[in-house]
Write a protein that holds these residues in place. Structure first.
Motif, PDB file in Angstrom:
ATOM      1  N   TYR A 122       0.861  -1.174  -0.250  1.00 12.07           N
ATOM      2  CA  TYR A 122      -0.096  -0.091   0.091  1.00 12.07           C
ATOM      3  C   TYR A 122       0.971   1.239   0.010  1.00 12.07           C
ATOM      4  O   TYR A 122       1.310   1.709   0.867  1.00 12.07           O
ATOM      5  N   GLU A 123       1.153   1.739  -1.335  1.00 10.70           N
ATOM      6  CA  GLU A 123       2.159   2.748  -1.283  1.00 10.70           C
ATOM      7  C   GLU A 123       1.422   4.147  -1.878  1.00 10.70           C
ATOM      8  O   GLU A 123       0.359   3.847  -2.339  1.00 10.70           O
ATOM      9  N   ARG A 124       1.956   4.972  -2.026  1.00  9.80           N
ATOM     10  CA  ARG A 124       1.606   6.202  -2.911  1.00  9.80           C
ATOM     11  C   ARG A 124       2.080   6.057  -4.259  1.00  9.80           C
ATOM     12  O   ARG A 124       3.070   6.112  -4.550  1.00  9.80           O
ATOM     13  N   GLY A 128       6.151   3.873 -11.799  1.00  6.41           N
ATOM     14  CA  GLY A 128       7.024   2.784 -11.256  1.00  6.41           C
ATOM     15  C   GLY A 128       7.034   2.570  -9.665  1.00  6.41           C
ATOM     16  O   GLY A 128       7.629   1.725  -9.196  1.00  6.41           O
ATOM     17  N   ARG A 129       5.832   3.260  -9.135  1.00  9.12           N
ATOM     18  CA  ARG A 129       5.672   2.603  -7.806  1.00  9.12           C
ATOM     19  C   ARG A 129       3.964   2.374  -7.919  1.00  9.12           C
ATOM     20  O   ARG A 129       3.164   3.160  -7.900  1.00  9.12           O
ATOM     21  N   TYR A 130       3.826   1.167  -7.597  1.00  9.94           N
ATOM     22  CA  TYR A 130       2.446   0.515  -7.752  1.00  9.94           C
ATOM     23  C   TYR A 130       2.112  -0.147  -6.315  1.00  9.94           C
ATOM     24  O   TYR A 130       2.766  -0.514  -5.630  1.00  9.94           O
ATOM     25  N   VAL A 263      21.706   0.346   3.017  1.00 12.01           N
ATOM     26  CA  VAL A 263      21.201  -0.503   3.859  1.00 12.01           C
ATOM     27  C   VAL A 263      20.010  -1.226   3.581  1.00 12.01           C
ATOM     28  O   VAL A 263      19.444  -2.514   4.240  1.00 12.01           O
ATOM     29  N   ARG A 264      19.110  -0.699   2.519  1.00 13.02           N
ATOM     30  CA  ARG A 264      17.868  -1.231   2.187  1.00 13.02           C
ATOM     31  C   ARG A 264      16.890  -1.373   3.100  1.00 13.02           C
ATOM     32  O   ARG A 264      17.169  -1.150   4.146  1.00 13.02           O
ATOM     33  N   GLY A 265      15.743  -1.638   2.644  1.00 13.34           N
ATOM     34  CA  GLY A 265      14.409  -1.457   3.349  1.00 13.34           C
ATOM     35  C   GLY A 265      13.970  -2.616   4.416  1.00 13.34           C
ATOM     36  O   GLY A 265      13.061  -2.508   4.902  1.00 13.34           O
ATOM     37  N   SER A 285      14.119   4.756  -8.653  1.00 13.01           N
ATOM     38  CA  SER A 285      15.235   4.304  -9.348  1.00 13.01           C
ATOM     39  C   SER A 285      15.670   2.844  -9.128  1.00 13.01           C
ATOM     40  O   SER A 285      16.238   2.108  -9.849  1.00 13.01           O
ATOM     41  N   GLY A 286      15.120   2.087  -8.306  1.00 12.24           N
ATOM     42  CA  GLY A 286      15.588   0.885  -8.019  1.00 12.24           C
ATOM     43  C   GLY A 286      14.996  -0.290  -8.832  1.00 12.24           C
ATOM     44  O   GLY A 286      13.754  -0.355  -8.972  1.00 12.24           O
ATOM     45  N   VAL A 287      15.936  -0.989  -9.476  1.00 11.45           N
ATOM     46  CA  VAL A 287      15.247  -1.926 -10.482  1.00 11.45           C
ATOM     47  C   VAL A 287      15.484  -3.347  -9.881  1.00 11.45           C
ATOM     48  O   VAL A 287      15.032  -4.403 -10.508  1.00 11.45           O
TER      49      VAL A 287
HETATM   50  P1  ATP Z   1      12.168   1.448  -3.114  1.00  9.30           P
HETATM   51  O1  ATP Z   1      13.168   1.762  -2.474  1.00  9.30           O
HETATM   52  O2  ATP Z   1      11.946   2.023  -4.458  1.00  9.30           O
HETATM   53  O3  ATP Z   1      10.561   1.535  -2.378  1.00  9.30           O
HETATM   54  P2  ATP Z   1      12.365  -1.291  -2.125  1.00  9.30           P
HETATM   55  O4  ATP Z   1      13.671  -1.173  -1.472  1.00  9.30           O
HETATM   56  O5  ATP Z   1      11.076  -1.182  -1.462  1.00  9.30           O
HETATM   57  O6  ATP Z   1      12.169  -0.297  -3.337  1.00  9.30           O
HETATM   58  P3  ATP Z   1      12.416  -4.112  -2.675  1.00  9.30           P
HETATM   59  O7  ATP Z   1      11.644  -4.519  -1.350  1.00  9.30           O
HETATM   60  O8  ATP Z   1      13.999  -4.261  -2.476  1.00  9.30           O
HETATM   61  O9  ATP Z   1      12.292  -2.660  -3.088  1.00  9.30           O
HETATM   62  O10 ATP Z   1      12.118  -5.108  -3.932  1.00  9.30           O
HETATM   63  C1  ATP Z   1      12.777  -5.163  -5.156  1.00  9.30           C
HETATM   64  C2  ATP Z   1      12.516  -4.358  -6.345  1.00  9.30           C
HETATM   65  O11 ATP Z   1      10.843  -4.760  -6.307  1.00  9.30           O
HETATM   66  C3  ATP Z   1      12.711  -3.081  -6.328  1.00  9.30           C
HETATM   67  O12 ATP Z   1      14.257  -2.717  -6.496  1.00  9.30           O
HETATM   68  C4  ATP Z   1      11.722  -2.678  -7.552  1.00  9.30           C
HETATM   69  O13 ATP Z   1      12.341  -2.787  -8.452  1.00  9.30           O
HETATM   70  C5  ATP Z   1      10.632  -3.622  -7.050  1.00  9.30           C
HETATM   71  N1  ATP Z   1       9.650  -2.644  -6.329  1.00  9.30           N
HETATM   72  C6  ATP Z   1       9.455  -2.453  -5.029  1.00  9.30           C
HETATM   73  N2  ATP Z   1       8.323  -1.847  -4.614  1.00  9.30           N
HETATM   74  C7  ATP Z   1       7.552  -1.725  -5.845  1.00  9.30           C
HETATM   75  C8  ATP Z   1       6.609  -1.138  -5.978  1.00  9.30           C
HETATM   76  N3  ATP Z   1       5.834  -0.467  -5.027  1.00  9.30           N
HETATM   77  N4  ATP Z   1       6.126  -0.823  -7.181  1.00  9.30           N
HETATM   78  C9  ATP Z   1       6.902  -1.492  -8.337  1.00  9.30           C
HETATM   79  N5  ATP Z   1       8.088  -1.941  -8.133  1.00  9.30           N
HETATM   80  C10 ATP Z   1       8.356  -2.171  -7.028  1.00  9.30           C
END
Ligand code: ATP
Ligand code: MG
Length: 427
Positions: A122-124, A128-130, A263-265, A285-287
């Protein structure tokens, strides 16, 4: 509120989601396959887990103080009273499944698994963010070996390259382990307590201070300039391990950038952590990203099981391809298109299409009793190389007209010779 079910209404995909439709959906499949093919060839077996799990698997496995768990999880209570969550990520589920099936006890470590599917947060919503998105992921369970970390990173880097992406950057860090992380954590906490931060962030300092380094807000980022950095606090073992991973990547020709703040999420990472980023995607930007998670198994009730993995975001890879102007070669779905003119021709051509399909030829049929003009238009649109056209007169002669759609040439072919002739033409 009126409850008038008789008024027709229309529906749209829910906020933050979108439908994948042809022809774009073919690119989506091509991305999945470009990532999955090399994984299979490297010994990774396919795993599929349910779309939902017990909430606690994620609150323990992903971390109580992460955005994913505190803000982004879709949770629900079943009629039976179970607390479930739509899966926000794949690693905790895959590890749960492997532990449940005792895969780690079958004497063949590492257990190497890959997966592909839908995830929910549940994001905004923004480009690229769904709220519903797709990942392909890979996990290697039960072995601590820098070559395994390197293998996974190389497989991901090569997958991006094989798709034609040139601007994916690999960012690398080590988060230390149970030995050196506590000392670093304490030093970081001391530094953070001296900053001007909001209530929630101050709470985070006490629960998981490393996560503060991942804060995306300018007001926070600006204050982090003098923060103690993990690489300066690594123990000898972690330092050697990281040096080895880096050497293996260099040897494989995979370039990377060191980022001591990465550090990652998610809470569960130890040692190797990495992210693949693409500059053409704005803030999203994270793929792809991943790392080593040596403590996760124990956090969800399993034995010590040092592991490493990653997940790549399929939606964002498709956007990155678009940003770089790369088109994936998607072959036409149909090779042969049958155009019956009249009832007798329908009865003759439909079985022929079935026969061709059974012989491995991609064939389609002009359904709905179309006229020749509209049927030929459909044939051209299908991308087919050959049209098989038959009317009553042809059938009386035991033939149909084979039309080469690229040259426009057309000639009669005996009905029983069609499969042979078609295969010859298609090569
Ligand atoms: P971000 O910092 O962009 O929120 P994240 O660290 O939460 O990314 P991860 O949990 O590592 O992302 O997920 C791995 C990959 O999944 C991300 O690199 C991204 O490409 C994709 N991803 C994560 N959240 C989303 C989203 N809400 N919509 C589309 N792609 C996503
Ligand atoms: Mg996120």
């Amino acid at each position: 509120m009126s409850d008038d079910n008789s008024t027709p209404r229309t529906f749209s995909a829910p906020k933050g989601t979108y439908d994948l439709l042809p022809p774009d959906s073919a690119t989506f499949l091509a991305v999945r396959e470009a990532v999955a093919g090399p994984l299979r060839a490297a010994g990774y077996g396919y795993v599929e887990t349910p779309g939902f799990e017990q909430v606690e698997l994620f609150s323990r496995g992903v971390g109580e103080s992460t955005d994913i768990v505190t803000k982004e999880m879709y949770t629900l209570t079943t009629k039976g009273g179970d607390q479930l969550a739509l899966r926000p990520e794949g690693t905790a589920s895959v590890l749960r499944a492997a532990l449940q099936a005792n895969l780690h006890r079958q004497g063949n470590l590492p257990v190497k698994l890959w997966y592909s599917g839908s995830y929910y947060r549940y994001e905004r919503p923004q480009a690229g963010r769904y709220r519903h998105f797709s990942q392909v992921g890979a996990e290697a369970l039960g072995v601590e070996d820098p070559a395994l970390d390197a293998e996974l990173i190389i497989l991901a880097a090569d997958a991006y390259r094989s798709l034609g992406l040139r601007e994916v950057k690999l960012v690398l860090n080590s988060l230390g382990d149970a030995k050196c992380r506590p000392g670093y954590r304490a030093a970081l906490q001391e530094f953070l307590r001296g900053l001007d931060l909001d209530e929630q962030t101050r709470e985070r300092i006490e629960i998981n201070p490393l996560r503060v380094l991942d804060d995306k807000r300018e007001s926070v980022r600006g204050q982090l300039a003098g923060a103690p950095m993990i690489p300066d606090h690594l123990c000898d073992d972690c330092r050697a391990y990281h040096a080895s991973v880096r050497a293996l990547l260099t040897e494989a020709g995979v370039p990377f950038v060191d980022d001591p703040r990465l550090v990652r999420g998610l809470d569960y990472y130890t040692r190797t952590t990495f992210e693949f980023v693409h500059d053409g995607l704005g803030a999203q930007s994270g793929v792809g990203g991943g790392g080593r998670y040596d403590g996760l198994s124990e956090m969800i009730g399993g034995p010590a099981l040092p592991s490493v993995g990653w997940a790549l975001g399929v939606d964002r890879i498709v956007l990155a391809l678009r940003a770089e102007g790369v088109t994936t070669e998607v072959p036409a779905a149909t090779d042969v298109y049958a155009v019956p003119l009249g009832e007798a021709a329908r009865s003759a051509l439909f079985p022929l299409v079935t026969e061709l399909r059974r012989a491995g030829v991609a064939a389609d049929f002009a359904y709905g009793g179309k006229g020749v003009k509209s049927a030929m238009k459909s044939a051209n649109r299908s991308g087919a190389r050959i049209a098989l056209v038959a009317g009553d007169r042809d059938l009386a002669d035991g033939v149909l007209q084979l039309k080469d759609l690229s040259s426009g040439e057309q000639w009669p072919v005996q009905l029983d010779q069609v499969p042979t002739e078609v295969r010859k033409l298609l090569g």
